[in-house]
Design an enzyme around this catalytic site. Structure first.
Site, mmCIF file in Angstrom:
data_model
loop_
_atom_site.group_PDB
_atom_site.id
_atom_site.type_symbol
_atom_site.label_atom_id
_atom_site.label_comp_id
_atom_site.label_asym_id
_atom_site.label_seq_id
_atom_site.Cartn_x
_atom_site.Cartn_y
_atom_site.Cartn_z
ATOM 1 N N HIS A 53 -7.325 3.906 1.320
ATOM 2 C CA HIS A 53 -7.240 4.836 2.363
ATOM 3 C C HIS A 53 -7.059 6.174 1.424
ATOM 4 C CE1 HIS A 53 -3.067 3.890 1.674
ATOM 5 N NE2 HIS A 53 -2.676 4.850 2.084
ATOM 6 N N HIS A 55 -4.605 8.606 0.974
ATOM 7 C CA HIS A 55 -3.508 9.120 0.460
ATOM 8 C C HIS A 55 -3.273 9.189 -0.901
ATOM 9 C CE1 HIS A 55 -0.965 8.287 4.277
ATOM 10 N NE2 HIS A 55 -1.562 9.143 4.439
ATOM 11 N N HIS A 58 -3.006 6.578 -3.674
ATOM 12 C CA HIS A 58 -3.765 5.783 -3.915
ATOM 13 C C HIS A 58 -4.982 6.192 -4.445
ATOM 14 C CE1 HIS A 58 -1.282 2.866 -1.271
ATOM 15 N NE2 HIS A 58 -0.988 3.953 -1.039
ATOM 16 N N HIS A 111 -1.831 3.457 9.980
ATOM 17 C CA HIS A 111 -1.322 4.253 8.870
ATOM 18 C C HIS A 111 -2.351 5.591 8.708
ATOM 19 C CE1 HIS A 111 0.863 4.841 5.278
ATOM 20 N NE2 HIS A 111 -0.077 4.981 4.615
ATOM 21 N N ASP A 130 -1.856 0.217 2.730
ATOM 22 C CA ASP A 130 -0.445 0.394 3.575
ATOM 23 C C ASP A 130 -0.318 0.113 4.772
ATOM 24 O OD1 ASP A 130 0.216 1.578 0.760
ATOM 25 O OD2 ASP A 130 0.622 3.584 1.633
ATOM 26 N N HIS A 168 2.196 -1.326 -2.056
ATOM 27 C CA HIS A 168 3.551 -1.124 -2.522
ATOM 28 C C HIS A 168 4.535 -2.181 -2.729
ATOM 29 C CE1 HIS A 168 3.344 3.601 -2.017
ATOM 30 N NE2 HIS A 168 2.439 2.966 -1.111
HETATM 31 FE FE FE Z 1 0.859 4.672 -0.051
HETATM 32 ZN ZN ZN Z 2 -0.564 5.700 2.550
#
Ligand code: FE
Ligand code: ZN
Length: 252
Positions: A53, A55, A58, A111, A130, A168
């Site tokens: 994704h 973010h 990442h 998410h 995530d 994570h």
């Molecule tokens: Fe993350």
């Molecule tokens: Zn994320």
């Protein structure tokens, strides 16, 4: 398929995937250029970046790695304007090869709106970003609780022996949350010993497996009778239980 876990930032994991026969090197979610390149430079090449994704934690390594190695960046088509340097647009359920390794794109919004997982069926491995964590699930930022539950159910339906590599190291807090709401789960107590010993030796608690998560992760156990009772939500729907758990976790 060789996988190297690269700890990045405070609690992110990037994953290096090496496929010997065709000498293909790929990385999932390069969070940080320097931490990733410490390892990549030993191979003197990088062929692919796979992003779960958009973010920042990442994709932050995308551009610097692309500039250095001229690698191709793969991400979900709807996020083509949000994933830096994206080259190859992936569709839901698409099959794609990196060297001799083939993965399927599983679309798992919740998410974020464009979140995907990379599922290597033959190797029995899934990268979940995530969305699914060891003993937890991601926060619902862009989708609805319903989206997230549907997405988790797609992952839950993979073969139990499938290894799960997530974005994570949140396992300790997740474990505490699961133990709080599912205190009589004997398997969970057993696993807590393993988790604590890994963490005290500074080792990743990853990978977990789909089978273990089904037995211990409360976010996949919304239909468990004992859990429903513990939450005082006996007559509630799966969706209600899941949403309640997600809300409780947001303030845990
Ligand atoms: Fe993350
Ligand atoms: Zn994320």
């Amino acid at each position: 398929m060789e996988i190297k876990i690269i700890p990045c930032l405070s609690d992110n994991y990037s994953y290096l995937i090496f496929e010997k026969e065709t000498n293909t090197l790929s990385i999932v979610d390069p969070s940080d250029f320097h931490a990733c390149d410490e390892i990549i430079k030993k191979y003197k090449k990088l062929d692919y970046i796979l992003n779960t994704h958009h973010h920042a934690d990442h994709v932050d390594g995308n551009i610097k790695l692309k500039n250095k190695y001229n690698c191709k960046i793969l991400g979900f088509k709807n996020d083509k304007n949000r994933i830096p340097g994206i080259d190859i647009l992936l569709n839901e359920n698409q099959m794609k090869k990196i060297g001799n390794l083939e993965f399927k794109v599983i679309f798992i919004p919740g998410h974020t709106k464009g979140h995907i997982a990379f599922y290597f069926k033959k190797e029995k491995i899934v990268f979940t970003g995530d969305t699914l964590f060891s003993l937890g699930c991601g926060r619902v930022f862009e989708g609805t609780h319903k989206d997230m539950l549907n997405s988790l159910n797609k992952l839950k339906n993979l073969p139990p022996e499938t290894k799960v590599y997530c974005g994570h190291e949140y396992t300790k807090t997740n474990l505490d949350f699961c133990l709080k709401h599912d205190p009589n789960n004997a398997l969970l107590k057993e696993k807590s010993l393993i988790i604590n010993s890994k963490l005290s030796s500074n080792l990743p608690t990853i990978p977990t497996t789909i089978g273990e998560e089904k037995k211990m992760n409360v976010f996949l156990r919304y239909d468990d009778v004992a859990l429903k009772q513990a939450l005082n939500l006996k007559g509630s729907s799966d969706q209600e239980i899941f949403s309640k758990l997600r809300d409780l976790k947001d303030t845990f």
